[in-house]
Scaffold this active site. Structure first.
Site, short mmCIF file in Angstrom:
data_model
loop_
_atom_site.label_atom_id
_atom_site.label_comp_id
_atom_site.label_asym_id
_atom_site.label_seq_id
_atom_site.Cartn_x
_atom_site.Cartn_y
_atom_site.Cartn_z
N SER A 11 0.97 -1.12 0.06
CA SER A 11 -0.08 -0.15 -0.10
C SER A 11 0.84 1.29 0.06
O SER A 11 1.60 1.39 -0.96
CB SER A 11 -0.97 0.00 1.08
N LYS A 36 -0.08 -4.21 -3.00
CA LYS A 36 -1.42 -3.98 -2.55
C LYS A 36 -1.75 -2.51 -3.13
O LYS A 36 -1.00 -1.56 -2.80
CB LYS A 36 -1.49 -3.89 -1.14
#
Length: 97
Positions: A11, A36
Site C-alpha cells: 500500500s 497492494k
C-alpha cells in the site's frame, strides 16, 4: 538513499518507496513488494451486513499499476555506494533525455 523493501511492503509504503525511486532519489533493495494497490471502503447495509467497494487505486509516479504485481527491487542485496550513485546517475539521464 537505499530503501529496503520485501513482501511485507504494501500500500502506502510501496507508493513512498516507488516515489523515491521514480524521482531518482533512491534505489530499492530486497525482495519484490506485496502489490497492494487498491483503496477500499466498507459500507454497512441496513441489515447489518456490509459490502467492500474499491474507491481508488495506487499508482507510482511513473503511472505503474502495482496492484497484484508488486515492485521489483533494483538490488537483492545492499549495493556499494558507487553502484547506488551509478544507478541514480543513469536514472537522472533517462529523465533528462
Amino acid at each position: 538513499m537505499q530503501v529496503l523493501v520485501n513482501k511485507s511492503t504494501a500500500s502506502a509504503s510501496e507508493i513512498v518507496a516507488t516515489a523515491l525511486h521514480d524521482n531518482c532519489r533512491a534505489v530499492l533493495v530486497g525482495d519484490k513488494t506485496y502489490g497492494k494497490g487498491l483503496i477500499q471502503s466498507v459500507f454497512e447495509l441496513p441489515d447489518g451486513s456490509g459490502v467492500v467497494v474499491t474507491i481508488g487505486k495506487y499508482v507510482t509516479p511513473n503511472h505503474m499499476d502495482i496492484n497484484g504485481n508488486g515492485v521489483e527491487p533494483d538490488f537483492r542485496n545492499f549495493p556499494a555506494w558507487n553502484e547506488v550513485n551509478n544507478h541514480l546517475s543513469k536514472c537522472h539521464k533517462q529523465q533528462d533525455g
